[in-house]
Design an enzyme around this catalytic site. Structure first.
Site, PDB file in Angstrom:
ATOM      1  N   CYS A 139      -6.181  -6.987  -8.602  1.00 15.94           N
ATOM      2  CA  CYS A 139      -5.914  -5.864  -8.120  1.00 15.94           C
ATOM      3  C   CYS A 139      -6.737  -5.214  -7.121  1.00 15.94           C
ATOM      4  O   CYS A 139      -7.774  -4.535  -7.563  1.00 15.94           O
ATOM      5  CB  CYS A 139      -5.150  -4.721  -9.035  1.00 15.94           C
ATOM      6  SG  CYS A 139      -4.508  -3.232  -8.217  1.00 15.94           S
ATOM      7  N   THR A 181      -6.703  -2.314  -5.384  1.00 14.96           N
ATOM      8  CA  THR A 181      -6.661  -0.913  -5.834  1.00 14.96           C
ATOM      9  C   THR A 181      -7.733  -0.537  -7.015  1.00 14.96           C
ATOM     10  O   THR A 181      -8.453   0.208  -6.829  1.00 14.96           O
ATOM     11  CB  THR A 181      -5.359  -0.184  -5.845  1.00 14.96           C
ATOM     12  OG1 THR A 181      -4.438  -0.752  -4.853  1.00 14.96           O
ATOM     13  CG2 THR A 181      -5.291   1.322  -5.889  1.00 14.96           C
ATOM     14  N   CYS A 235      -3.504  -6.293  -0.806  1.00 13.53           N
ATOM     15  CA  CYS A 235      -2.969  -5.935  -2.139  1.00 13.53           C
ATOM     16  C   CYS A 235      -2.595  -7.228  -2.617  1.00 13.53           C
ATOM     17  O   CYS A 235      -1.749  -7.751  -1.901  1.00 13.53           O
ATOM     18  CB  CYS A 235      -1.666  -4.603  -1.622  1.00 13.53           C
ATOM     19  SG  CYS A 235      -0.785  -4.519  -3.162  1.00 13.53           S
TER      20      CYS A 235
HETATM   21  N1  DGL Z   1      -1.517  -5.036  -6.593  1.00 19.03           N
HETATM   22  C1  DGL Z   1      -2.287  -4.021  -6.396  1.00 19.03           C
HETATM   23  C2  DGL Z   1      -3.121  -4.095  -5.353  1.00 19.03           C
HETATM   24  O1  DGL Z   1      -3.613  -5.198  -5.249  1.00 19.03           O
HETATM   25  C3  DGL Z   1      -1.649  -2.488  -6.434  1.00 19.03           C
HETATM   26  C4  DGL Z   1      -0.113  -2.280  -6.477  1.00 19.03           C
HETATM   27  C5  DGL Z   1       0.236  -0.864  -7.003  1.00 19.03           C
HETATM   28  O2  DGL Z   1       0.300  -0.039  -6.027  1.00 19.03           O
HETATM   29  O3  DGL Z   1       0.444  -0.498  -8.104  1.00 19.03           O
HETATM   30  O4  DGL Z   1      -3.728  -3.305  -4.862  1.00 19.03           O
END
Ligand code: DGL
Length: 262
Positions: free
Chosen positions: A74, A76, A186
């Site tokens: 992820c 984030t 993302c």
């Molecule tokens: N999958 C996540 C990323 O790569 C974020 C998705 C979310 O907002 O929870 O940033």
């Protein structure tokens, strides 16, 4: 040798294509996938909140599954929590950060779109990546929480037309800005890469970090001497309510659905 699992961690389904790459290239390894669905979406919370969820979630995964390595699949979570995770837990971590470097290496027109959550798009970590790897490029940052929610909740039951209309605003923005690379920053958006390719054609490169992350996992396994020689069952768990969507994703990626049991 070490036959303990490699854990993948995301807020939802976004890390699954990363696990898919690893499963294909590391057939003797066992995987456990953890989706922190109780706290989805990370991208619309504060960095402080996300850091707390990730630290608690990872602690739970370590307690329950005793993994030998954790992939924070992820952007984030990696951007806001990776350095703290490394400081707190004594096992190897692999993070996922926006693939700006490979995009900048290939961009002829020096105009790149970066599609991420709002949190990643605005974070200082992304500023540093732009400065370090794409200083001579125009980087157009697009934060799109709505598209993240579409992937999490609707993608699995959407037909091609619905997917096309969900990505249309991004396709139009990319065309209008005249960029030659679209960075899927993302992990949820990597589930849309084929749709983006179909709509944007050959003139825009769709770039993500799956292979880079997979190769880093391989390097670390070799470096630490912790490769496996016997495969166990691959599992998927969620922190929130169980749902049919997750059953379908588990099936698609060859994982046993373990519900809320890590
Ligand atoms: N999958 C996540 C990323 O790569 C974020 C998705 C979310 O907002 O929870 O940033």
């Amino acid at each position: 040798m070490d036959n303990r699992p490699i854990a993948f961690f995301d807020s939802g389904v976004g890390g699954l294509p990363y696990l898919g790459w690893a499963k294909e290239h590391l057939p003797r390894e066992t995987f456990v996938y953890f989706a922190d669905t109780a706290h989805f979406p990370y991208g619309e919370k504060s960095a402080k909140e996300v850091r707390t969820f990730v630290l608690e979630g990872v602690e739970g995964v370590i307690r329950a599954s005793n993994p030998k390595m954790i992939v924070i699949a992820c952007n984030t979570a990696s951007v806001v929590a990776l350095s703290e995770l490394r400081a707190r837990f004594r096992l190897p971590f692999v993070g996922v950060v926006p693939a700006l470097k490979p995009a900048a290496e290939r961009s002829a027109g020096r105009r790149i779109a970066l599609l991420a959550t709002g949190l990643t798009a605005e974070d200082g970590y992304t500023d540093d990546l732009v400065r370090s790897f794409a200083a001579d490029c125009e980087v157009i940052r697009i934060g799109d929480g709505e598209l993240v929610r579409f992937v999490e909740y609707e993608l699995v039951s959407s037909d091609a037309e619905r997917i096309r209309s969900a990505i249309r605003p991004i396709v139009e923005a990319v065309r209008a800005k005249g960029v030659d690379s679209l960075v899927l920053a993302c992990t949820h958006f990597t589930l849309l890469d084929a749709a983006f390719k179909r709509e944007l054609g050959d003139s825009v490169a769709i770039v993500d970090s799956r292979e880079g992350v997979g190769r880093q996992i391989m390097r670390l396994l070799a470096q630490e001497g912790i490769e496996a020689d016997a495969k166990g069952e691959d599992r998927l768990c969620v922190s929130g309510q169980e749902s049919d969507r997750y059953l379908r994703f588990a099936e698609r990626y060859g994982l046993a659905f373990a519900g809320t049991k890590v």
